[in-house]
Design a protein around this motif. Structure first.
Motif, mmCIF file in Angstrom:
data_model
loop_
_atom_site.group_PDB
_atom_site.id
_atom_site.type_symbol
_atom_site.label_atom_id
_atom_site.label_comp_id
_atom_site.label_asym_id
_atom_site.label_seq_id
_atom_site.Cartn_x
_atom_site.Cartn_y
_atom_site.Cartn_z
ATOM 1 N N ARG A 54 -56.893 -70.683 15.214
ATOM 2 C CA ARG A 54 -57.882 -72.044 15.660
ATOM 3 C C ARG A 54 -57.620 -72.784 14.287
ATOM 4 O O ARG A 54 -57.979 -73.988 14.409
ATOM 5 C CB ARG A 54 -59.623 -71.334 15.753
ATOM 6 N N ARG A 55 -57.795 -72.288 13.013
ATOM 7 C CA ARG A 55 -57.924 -73.230 11.629
ATOM 8 C C ARG A 55 -56.596 -73.642 11.803
ATOM 9 O O ARG A 55 -56.351 -75.248 11.230
ATOM 10 C CB ARG A 55 -58.029 -72.028 10.445
ATOM 11 N N GLY A 56 -55.410 -73.351 11.915
ATOM 12 C CA GLY A 56 -54.026 -74.190 12.312
ATOM 13 C C GLY A 56 -54.290 -75.273 12.781
ATOM 14 O O GLY A 56 -53.680 -76.375 12.729
ATOM 15 N N SER A 57 -54.693 -74.999 14.281
ATOM 16 C CA SER A 57 -54.640 -75.598 15.224
ATOM 17 C C SER A 57 -55.675 -77.122 14.930
ATOM 18 O O SER A 57 -55.091 -78.261 14.912
ATOM 19 C CB SER A 57 -55.509 -75.475 16.671
ATOM 20 N N GLU A 58 -56.593 -76.945 13.999
ATOM 21 C CA GLU A 58 -57.449 -77.966 13.403
ATOM 22 C C GLU A 58 -56.784 -78.459 12.717
ATOM 23 O O GLU A 58 -56.765 -80.408 12.885
ATOM 24 C CB GLU A 58 -59.129 -77.421 13.058
ATOM 25 N N SER A 59 -56.269 -78.372 11.778
ATOM 26 C CA SER A 59 -54.936 -78.600 10.884
ATOM 27 C C SER A 59 -53.766 -79.725 11.735
ATOM 28 O O SER A 59 -53.414 -80.804 11.137
ATOM 29 C CB SER A 59 -54.566 -77.827 9.846
ATOM 30 N N LEU A 60 -53.893 -79.199 12.692
ATOM 31 C CA LEU A 60 -52.846 -79.782 13.600
ATOM 32 C C LEU A 60 -52.779 -81.403 14.217
ATOM 33 O O LEU A 60 -52.695 -82.218 13.854
ATOM 34 C CB LEU A 60 -51.903 -79.285 14.876
ATOM 35 N N ILE A 61 -54.488 -81.616 14.677
ATOM 36 C CA ILE A 61 -55.144 -81.927 15.394
ATOM 37 C C ILE A 61 -55.247 -83.232 13.584
ATOM 38 O O ILE A 61 -54.905 -84.431 13.798
ATOM 39 C CB ILE A 61 -55.770 -81.847 15.719
ATOM 40 N N SER A 62 -56.421 -83.128 12.809
ATOM 41 C CA SER A 62 -55.883 -83.324 11.417
ATOM 42 C C SER A 62 -55.029 -84.561 11.119
ATOM 43 O O SER A 62 -54.916 -85.290 10.595
ATOM 44 C CB SER A 62 -56.276 -82.855 10.841
ATOM 45 N N ALA A 63 -53.552 -84.062 11.016
ATOM 46 C CA ALA A 63 -51.934 -84.261 10.726
ATOM 47 C C ALA A 63 -51.656 -85.180 11.946
ATOM 48 O O ALA A 63 -50.946 -86.124 11.279
ATOM 49 C CB ALA A 63 -51.633 -83.475 10.215
ATOM 50 N N GLY A 64 -52.846 -85.368 12.855
ATOM 51 C CA GLY A 64 -52.006 -86.462 13.882
ATOM 52 C C GLY A 64 -50.933 -86.146 14.773
ATOM 53 O O GLY A 64 -50.340 -86.560 15.898
ATOM 54 N N ARG A 65 -50.469 -84.795 14.462
ATOM 55 C CA ARG A 65 -49.645 -83.895 15.278
ATOM 56 C C ARG A 65 -50.103 -84.097 16.956
ATOM 57 O O ARG A 65 -48.903 -83.504 17.467
ATOM 58 C CB ARG A 65 -48.735 -82.857 14.885
ATOM 59 N N VAL A 66 -50.802 -83.938 17.523
ATOM 60 C CA VAL A 66 -51.627 -83.681 18.823
ATOM 61 C C VAL A 66 -51.740 -85.206 19.532
ATOM 62 O O VAL A 66 -52.221 -85.902 18.989
ATOM 63 C CB VAL A 66 -52.787 -83.083 18.749
ATOM 64 N N GLU A 67 -50.925 -85.251 20.953
ATOM 65 C CA GLU A 67 -51.908 -85.695 21.767
ATOM 66 C C GLU A 67 -52.406 -85.787 23.109
ATOM 67 O O GLU A 67 -51.547 -83.964 23.727
ATOM 68 C CB GLU A 67 -50.292 -86.985 22.460
ATOM 69 N N VAL A 68 -53.117 -86.734 23.587
ATOM 70 C CA VAL A 68 -54.166 -85.998 25.043
ATOM 71 C C VAL A 68 -53.669 -86.967 25.992
ATOM 72 O O VAL A 68 -53.781 -88.500 25.441
ATOM 73 C CB VAL A 68 -55.862 -85.532 24.825
ATOM 74 N N ASN A 69 -52.981 -87.072 26.955
ATOM 75 C CA ASN A 69 -52.832 -88.018 28.030
ATOM 76 C C ASN A 69 -52.013 -88.927 27.189
ATOM 77 O O ASN A 69 -52.475 -90.352 27.712
ATOM 78 C CB ASN A 69 -53.707 -88.368 28.366
ATOM 79 N N GLY A 70 -50.936 -88.691 26.653
ATOM 80 C CA GLY A 70 -50.320 -89.780 25.429
ATOM 81 C C GLY A 70 -51.637 -90.521 24.799
ATOM 82 O O GLY A 70 -50.296 -91.449 23.881
ATOM 83 N N LEU A 71 -52.222 -90.209 23.535
ATOM 84 C CA LEU A 71 -53.211 -90.745 22.955
ATOM 85 C C LEU A 71 -53.338 -89.926 21.671
ATOM 86 O O LEU A 71 -53.294 -88.863 22.370
ATOM 87 C CB LEU A 71 -54.020 -91.050 23.512
ATOM 88 N N THR A 72 -52.517 -90.270 20.621
ATOM 89 C CA THR A 72 -52.437 -89.393 19.632
ATOM 90 C C THR A 72 -54.393 -89.071 19.489
ATOM 91 O O THR A 72 -55.720 -89.946 18.999
ATOM 92 C CB THR A 72 -52.036 -89.931 18.603
ATOM 93 N N VAL A 73 -54.377 -87.641 18.820
ATOM 94 C CA VAL A 73 -56.273 -87.321 19.301
ATOM 95 C C VAL A 73 -56.505 -86.972 17.570
ATOM 96 O O VAL A 73 -55.464 -85.554 17.031
ATOM 97 C CB VAL A 73 -56.333 -86.220 19.431
ATOM 98 N N THR A 74 -57.432 -86.841 16.285
ATOM 99 C CA THR A 74 -57.106 -86.657 14.864
ATOM 100 C C THR A 74 -58.996 -86.032 15.313
ATOM 101 O O THR A 74 -59.456 -85.312 14.579
ATOM 102 C CB THR A 74 -57.422 -87.817 14.159
ATOM 103 N N GLU A 75 -59.937 -86.310 16.762
ATOM 104 C CA GLU A 75 -60.930 -86.014 16.318
ATOM 105 C C GLU A 75 -61.180 -84.016 16.513
ATOM 106 O O GLU A 75 -61.403 -83.992 17.615
ATOM 107 C CB GLU A 75 -62.039 -86.793 16.813
ATOM 108 N N LEU A 76 -61.529 -83.631 15.952
ATOM 109 C CA LEU A 76 -61.969 -82.394 15.645
ATOM 110 C C LEU A 76 -62.757 -82.251 17.071
ATOM 111 O O LEU A 76 -62.467 -80.876 17.743
ATOM 112 C CB LEU A 76 -62.493 -81.336 15.129
ATOM 113 N N GLY A 77 -63.859 -82.585 17.568
ATOM 114 C CA GLY A 77 -65.005 -82.641 18.320
ATOM 115 C C GLY A 77 -64.352 -83.417 20.092
ATOM 116 O O GLY A 77 -64.988 -82.686 20.738
#
Length: 314
Positions: A54-77
């Motif tokens: 869970r903490r590692g996933s938060e780091s991935l999101i904050s680092a801009g490495r995660v996309e949802v439906n083609g858009l980069t997501v950095t918001e943990l909520g």
């Protein structure tokens, strides 16, 4: 006519395979919907999918490495619906229920143990296959000038357990130190030396080779205190010139070339999970849903994330 018949049989087989795949997907979706947990937080989805803790996933999101439906997501909520939203990490689609992987790297000197460095320094992500295995994170860290075995995984629980003191997973280092290390210094290293007003745990120490003005030592420890091996040697009067990790639990560096990586499989992978006090993913799935580990609990202990401020082991 023979060619036409074979083509028809092939088309039929492909159609049947596609139907089985659709049925399996539908069953999986039914299982997901039965959890009555939608939409869910993005980091929770990534953890349950086995991408990272869970903490590692938060780091991935904050680092801009995660996309949802083609858009980069950095918001943990951010919330997602696994049945309708497409989630990607490092450009690859996250498949629900993907089996975690563990990789071993022979880390070169001059590379920092982080998956992203905002100051532009070379980091381990530059030489690891993040496109093939999205969500990789290092299990622990090695100092920038320390070489040798560094493990990576997408299984946050494994990382947490391997680094937790209660499991006493041994790490073996080969240190080239200045000076001729005598029996008194060796006994101090083995029995424990004082670092930050606290004795180190007993270690296994042996002399590998004596050179002109230098000694090559092999030290086996199960703690992970800040720069521990370097500080232990300095406490007994011998500064470390070179440091290499050659084993982590049952995994040995062996002949893996510097800068290269390999995937852990078979007995070696099984022994690593057991050293951490965990069943392998295959064992957990065979034991049934009630016995399977929950990735949602992965972030409860520190150690397996790439979060800022993590202490460097050596």
């Amino acid at each position: 006519m023979g060619k036409i018949k074979r083509a028809q049989e092939l088309a039929k087989a492909e159609a049947e395979a596609a139907e089985r795949a659709r049925a399996a997907q539908a069953a999986a979706r039914t299982d997901l919907r039965d959890q009555r947990d939608y939409p869910m937080r993005l980091q929770k989805f990534l953890a349950r999918a086995g991408v990272a803790s869970r903490r590692g996933s938060e780091s991935l999101i904050s680092a801009g490495r995660v996309e949802v439906n083609g858009l980069t997501v950095t918001e943990l909520g951010t919330k997602v619906d696994p049945l309708n939203d497409e989630v990607m990490v490092d450009g690859r689609v996250v498949e629900w229920g993907s089996k975690p992987v563990v990789l071993a790297l022979n880390k070169p000197a001059g590379i920092i143990t982080t998956m992203k460095d905002y100051s532009g320094r070379r980091c381990v992500a530059d030489i690891m296959p993040t496109d093939e295995f999205p969500g990789l994170f290092p299990i622990g860290r090695l100092d920038i000038d320390t070489t040798g075995l560094l493990l990576f995984s997408t299984d946050g629980e494994l990382g947490n357990h391997l680094l937790h003191p209660r499991h006493h997973v041994t790490k073996v280092y080969r240190a080239t130190v200045w000076g001729d290390v005598g029996e008194v210094a060796l006994s101090w290293l083995a029995e424990g030396v004082l670092i930050d007003d606290r004795l180190t745990a007993p270690a296994k120490v042996k002399v590998v080779k004596r050179l002109g003005g230098k000694t090559i030592l092999e030290l086996a420890i199960h703690e992970g205190r800040y720069h521990q091996v370097k500080r232990m040697c300095e406490e007994v009067g011998h500064r470390v010139e070179q440091l290499e990790r050659i084993a982590f639990g049952p995994v040995e560096l062996g002949g893996l070339p510097r800068g290269s990586w390999r995937v852990l499989e078979g007995r070696e992978l099984e022994e690593l999970y057991h050293a951490a006090g965990l069943p392998t993913p295959d064992e957990a799935s065979q034991a049934g849903p009630g016995a399977a580990r929950s990735n949602a609990r992965m972030g409860e202990t520190q150690g397996a994330t790439d979060a800022p401020g993590r202490k460097i082991e050596q």
